[in-house]
Design an enzyme around this catalytic site. Structure first.
Site, PDB file in Angstrom:
ATOM      1  N   ASP A   7      59.384  39.487  18.204  1.00 19.28           N
ATOM      2  CA  ASP A   7      58.050  39.911  18.633  1.00 19.28           C
ATOM      3  C   ASP A   7      57.783  41.337  18.152  1.00 19.28           C
ATOM      4  O   ASP A   7      58.513  42.264  18.521  1.00 19.28           O
ATOM      5  CB  ASP A   7      57.983  39.847  20.157  1.00 19.28           C
ATOM      6  CG  ASP A   7      56.567  39.868  20.697  1.00 19.28           C
ATOM      7  OD1 ASP A   7      55.691  40.404  20.019  1.00 19.28           O
ATOM      8  OD2 ASP A   7      56.342  39.348  21.797  1.00 19.28           O
ATOM      9  N   ASP A   8      56.755  41.513  17.326  1.00 13.41           N
ATOM     10  CA  ASP A   8      56.362  42.829  16.812  1.00 13.41           C
ATOM     11  C   ASP A   8      57.397  43.428  15.860  1.00 13.41           C
ATOM     12  O   ASP A   8      57.464  44.655  15.705  1.00 13.41           O
ATOM     13  CB  ASP A   8      56.087  43.817  17.955  1.00 13.41           C
ATOM     14  CG  ASP A   8      54.731  43.619  18.598  1.00 13.41           C
ATOM     15  OD1 ASP A   8      54.095  42.587  18.339  1.00 13.41           O
ATOM     16  OD2 ASP A   8      54.304  44.494  19.375  1.00 13.41           O
ATOM     17  N   ARG A  60      51.676  32.155  18.027  1.00 18.07           N
ATOM     18  CA  ARG A  60      52.490  31.177  18.747  1.00 18.07           C
ATOM     19  C   ARG A  60      51.788  29.826  18.859  1.00 18.07           C
ATOM     20  O   ARG A  60      52.428  28.779  18.779  1.00 18.07           O
ATOM     21  CB  ARG A  60      52.840  31.745  20.130  1.00 18.07           C
ATOM     22  CG  ARG A  60      53.814  32.891  20.035  1.00 18.07           C
ATOM     23  CD  ARG A  60      53.813  33.804  21.255  1.00 18.07           C
ATOM     24  NE  ARG A  60      54.330  35.103  20.867  1.00 18.07           N
ATOM     25  CZ  ARG A  60      55.619  35.433  20.843  1.00 18.07           C
ATOM     26  NH1 ARG A  60      56.529  34.551  21.236  1.00 18.07           N
ATOM     27  NH2 ARG A  60      56.024  36.620  20.435  1.00 18.07           N
ATOM     28  N   LYS A 115      59.655  33.985  25.279  1.00 16.89           N
ATOM     29  CA  LYS A 115      58.221  34.205  25.445  1.00 16.89           C
ATOM     30  C   LYS A 115      57.432  32.982  24.976  1.00 16.89           C
ATOM     31  O   LYS A 115      57.665  32.464  23.895  1.00 16.89           O
ATOM     32  CB  LYS A 115      57.811  35.442  24.636  1.00 16.89           C
ATOM     33  CG  LYS A 115      56.339  35.819  24.759  1.00 16.89           C
ATOM     34  CD  LYS A 115      56.088  37.140  24.042  1.00 16.89           C
ATOM     35  CE  LYS A 115      54.615  37.524  24.068  1.00 16.89           C
ATOM     36  NZ  LYS A 115      54.375  38.844  23.448  1.00 16.89           N
ATOM     37  N   CYS A 122      50.287  38.135  18.746  1.00 13.46           N
ATOM     38  CA  CYS A 122      51.155  37.245  19.530  1.00 13.46           C
ATOM     39  C   CYS A 122      50.636  35.827  19.758  1.00 13.46           C
ATOM     40  O   CYS A 122      51.154  34.865  19.180  1.00 13.46           O
ATOM     41  CB  CYS A 122      51.439  37.881  20.892  1.00 13.46           C
ATOM     42  SG  CYS A 122      52.209  39.495  20.833  1.00 13.46           S
ATOM     43  N   ASP A 136      56.450  37.306  14.784  1.00  8.17           N
ATOM     44  CA  ASP A 136      55.111  36.796  15.132  1.00  8.17           C
ATOM     45  C   ASP A 136      53.966  37.599  14.526  1.00  8.17           C
ATOM     46  O   ASP A 136      52.838  37.128  14.462  1.00  8.17           O
ATOM     47  CB  ASP A 136      54.939  36.684  16.653  1.00  8.17           C
ATOM     48  CG  ASP A 136      54.918  38.023  17.365  1.00  8.17           C
ATOM     49  OD1 ASP A 136      55.369  39.031  16.773  1.00  8.17           O
ATOM     50  OD2 ASP A 136      54.480  38.070  18.527  1.00  8.17           O
ATOM     51  N   ASN A 137      54.234  38.822  14.101  1.00  7.26           N
ATOM     52  CA  ASN A 137      53.217  39.658  13.445  1.00  7.26           C
ATOM     53  C   ASN A 137      53.901  40.887  12.893  1.00  7.26           C
ATOM     54  O   ASN A 137      55.108  41.083  13.084  1.00  7.26           O
ATOM     55  CB  ASN A 137      52.088  40.045  14.404  1.00  7.26           C
ATOM     56  CG  ASN A 137      52.539  40.503  15.765  1.00  7.26           C
ATOM     57  OD1 ASN A 137      52.318  39.808  16.769  1.00  7.26           O
ATOM     58  ND2 ASN A 137      53.190  41.648  15.837  1.00  7.26           N
ATOM     59  N   HIS A 143      53.447  32.377  26.049  1.00  8.83           N
ATOM     60  CA  HIS A 143      52.190  33.090  25.799  1.00  8.83           C
ATOM     61  C   HIS A 143      51.051  32.211  25.287  1.00  8.83           C
ATOM     62  O   HIS A 143      50.119  32.698  24.658  1.00  8.83           O
ATOM     63  CB  HIS A 143      52.448  34.239  24.821  1.00  8.83           C
ATOM     64  CG  HIS A 143      51.505  35.396  25.014  1.00  8.83           C
ATOM     65  ND1 HIS A 143      51.395  36.435  24.119  1.00  8.83           N
ATOM     66  CD2 HIS A 143      50.621  35.683  26.009  1.00  8.83           C
ATOM     67  CE1 HIS A 143      50.511  37.311  24.534  1.00  8.83           C
ATOM     68  NE2 HIS A 143      50.021  36.882  25.695  1.00  8.83           N
ATOM     69  N   HIS A 149      59.081  44.145  20.953  1.00 13.59           N
ATOM     70  CA  HIS A 149      57.769  44.501  21.515  1.00 13.59           C
ATOM     71  C   HIS A 149      57.925  45.607  22.559  1.00 13.59           C
ATOM     72  O   HIS A 149      58.894  45.604  23.321  1.00 13.59           O
ATOM     73  CB  HIS A 149      57.173  43.246  22.167  1.00 13.59           C
ATOM     74  CG  HIS A 149      55.731  43.345  22.538  1.00 13.59           C
ATOM     75  ND1 HIS A 149      55.264  44.176  23.537  1.00 13.59           N
ATOM     76  CD2 HIS A 149      54.636  42.691  22.067  1.00 13.59           C
ATOM     77  CE1 HIS A 149      53.960  44.030  23.668  1.00 13.59           C
ATOM     78  NE2 HIS A 149      53.546  43.138  22.783  1.00 13.59           N
ATOM     79  N   LYS A 161      49.982  45.131  12.901  1.00 15.53           N
ATOM     80  CA  LYS A 161      49.650  44.026  13.792  1.00 15.53           C
ATOM     81  C   LYS A 161      48.153  44.016  14.099  1.00 15.53           C
ATOM     82  O   LYS A 161      47.535  45.071  14.281  1.00 15.53           O
ATOM     83  CB  LYS A 161      50.454  44.193  15.087  1.00 15.53           C
ATOM     84  CG  LYS A 161      50.063  43.308  16.254  1.00 15.53           C
ATOM     85  CD  LYS A 161      50.892  43.692  17.473  1.00 15.53           C
ATOM     86  CE  LYS A 161      50.506  42.930  18.725  1.00 15.53           C
ATOM     87  NZ  LYS A 161      51.315  43.362  19.889  1.00 15.53           N
TER      88      LYS A 161
END
Length: 549
Positions: free
Chosen positions: A32-33, A74, A127, A70, A322-323, A129, A216, A369
């Protein structure tokens, strides 16, 4: 004689058990991130030996895309649909339209639902989301076992989000932990290892979705991990970016003649910061690196568990982010600074690395992002499958998260149903990556463009051309990514025919997926998200910025 014939037949055709054993186990790992250059195998100085090993023994793609933020990423990843088609066109918020309802709709099947129908045990930890209104939770969407842990703090379950997110959930039931007694990255890893142990007795192939929250924000890490990076980032983000870019060229991640994106005007000048400011900023990156390090340690434990049971020999592992690394500044967003009651990295802190360090994390690309420039939508991609994927290979790829579902289904021999639970399912728009992973193709033979839309930011990729506009501007920019992946030179004025062709294709795509002009729904955006977009704007150091607020 009949017995001999039977033996020969089994040897040549394979027994039912042998045929069943050929179905691969599949593990999809999502960070994540994490920026494009934040792994050792993609140019980083951060210690990621386990992911680097997977890269050395597997395949890396130079070009693999996500949806820039995010929840939309997903939604596409889990369903194989463009995010609007899946119902998560904006974020995990309901903006009042089917394409923007904020959770996965019933016409978009999750990979757990499809693979479960193909005889797989389905597991998830981390996660999610992509749920809302108590709909589309993992235990409602095909997962046999799941640990849901998607709130903010790494040390405390109850300090962030709505009441329904105060706790983690295991198989739909609250999973409560004592604040300060855990670290969420380790909790996710522990459940992943436990699920792998438990499923081994079932004699079925498994699919695991391992979705870490790291790295993240908030910047939270364990002291022993932070200690490894003390003083490592005193060089500042400009020098770090140069070092990573040079390493990327050595690794073959970027071509020798690759272009480095232009430095954003509002990135602080490291040389103009005071000694104390430099130390404060360096500490942020030390904690960020420690978070990535701990995630890699967890992946190592998962690999150890696979090896103990011999399942590693028939397991495909995919790792992505994810980004791109984020631009948001938590201190400026949603009164976040009021939570800072301790040093960065501790349970009382609530910092983010900010766009200064993200500028280095996204090396060699432009932006961050939530943007649809390469820095926002480019992900590292590692695929590992012993004796199936050629070790140490690097390919162009030009893959997208919508391609993973059809890839998994092809490898698993899973049929994607036209109808599921009385709902007519949406066809899959992606292409299987199997020819790239296991064959001789170096990139996806797509035959059509890729598209992006996120809060008014728009892009189209077709071959070497990429069309981009950044909201609220409606002006199209055009880049030749073969010559200029750093997106330094806009050639729209000299290639009107490409701008016309790609923009026409974009608007046709919006009709197919239900995307709308963001200006028509912007007033429905939650205040916290409006604050989020404003928080990405940073004052130059010349006007008094440059330190922790």
């Amino acid at each position: 004689m009949k017995k001999a014939i039977l033996i020969i037949t089994l040897l040549f055709s394979g027994s039912l058990f042998a045929q069943k054993a050929e179905k691969p186990n599949i593990i999809l790992i999502l960070a994540d991130d994490l920026g494009y250059s934040d792994l050792g195998a993609y140019g980083s100085e951060i210690k990621t030996p386990n992911l680097d090993r997977l890269a050395a023994e597997g395949l890396r793609l130079r070009e693999f895309y996500n949806n820039s933020i995010c929840a939309p990423t997903r939604a596409s990843l889990i369903t194989g649909q463009y995010q609007h088609k899946a119902g998560v066109g904006y974020f995990s918020n309901d903006l009042g339209l089917p394409a923007y309802q904020g959770f996965i709709n019933n016409q978009s099947l999750t990979f757990a639902e499809v693979l479960k129908g193909a005889g797989y045990t389905t597991l998830m930890a981390g996660k999610w989301h992509v749920s809302g209104k108590n709909q589309s939770q993992p235990w409602q969407r095909g997962f046999d076992h799941s640990l849901l842990s998607e709130n903010g703090s790494y040390f405390d379950q109850g300090d962030y989000g709505s009441d329904e997110k105060k706790y983690y959930y295991e198989d739909g039931k609250p999973y409560k932990l004592e604040p300060g007694s855990f670290y969420v990255t380790d909790v996710i890893t522990e459940h992943a290892v436990k699920y792998l142990k438990d499923q081994n007795s079932e004699k079925k192939p498994f699919f695991m979705y391992l979705a870490y929250t790291a790295p993240h924000w908030p910047l939270h890490a364990l002291p022993e991990d932070i200690a490894k990076y003390k003083g490592k980032y005193d060089i500042g983000w400009d020098e770090l970016r140069k070092q990573r870019f040079a390493k990327q060229k050595e690794l073959g991640i970027v071509p020798k003649d690759a272009t480095l994106s232009t430095k954003n005007a509002d990135i602080y000048d490291w040389s103009k910061l005071s000694y104390d400011q430099r130390k404060q900023w360096a500490t942020k990156m030390e904690v960020f690196a420690a978070m990535v390090d701990r995630m890699d340690q967890g992946i190592g434990k998962v690999l150890d568990q696979l090896k103990q049971t011999g399942q590693d020999k028939n397991t495909l592992i995919i790792f992505i982010s994810d980004n791109g690394a984020p631009a948001e500044d938590w201190v400026k967003w949603h009164n976040g600074a009021t939570r800072n009651t301790g040093p960065v990295g501790t349970i009382g802190s609530y910092e983010s690395q900010g766009k200064n360090w993200s500028y280095a994390s996204n090396t060699p690309f432009q932006a961050f992002k939530d943007y649809v420039y390469e820095g926002g939508i480019s992900s590292p991609f590692i695929a590992w499958y012993p004796n199936k994927i050629k070790a140490g290979s690097i390919s162009k790829g030009t893959g997208h998260i919508i391609d993973l579902a059809p890839t998994f289904y092809e490898l698993a021999g899973a049929k994607y149903p036209a109808k599921y639970n009385n709902a007519n399912t949406f066809p899959l728009p992606g292409k299987s990556l199997v020819p790239v992973l296991l064959g001789n193709d170096t990139e996806v033979k797509r035959g059509e463009p890729l598209f992006w839309e996120r809060a008014g930011n728009r892009a189209v990729r077709d071959g070497k051309w990429k069309l981009v506009s950044h909201y609220p501007s409606y002006t199209w920019e055009l880049y030749d990514l073969e010559a200029d992946r750093g997106e330094t030179t806009d050639v729209a004025r000299t290639h009107h025919e490409e701008v016309s062709r790609l923009s026409t294709a974009y608007f046709e795509w919006t009709k197919r997926v239900g995307a709308v002009d963001f200006s028509t729904i912007e007033d429905r955006e939650p205040q916290t998200m409006k604050d989020y977009r404003k928080s990405k704007v940073q004052d130059p150091v010349s006007t008094g910025g440059g330190g922790l607020q």
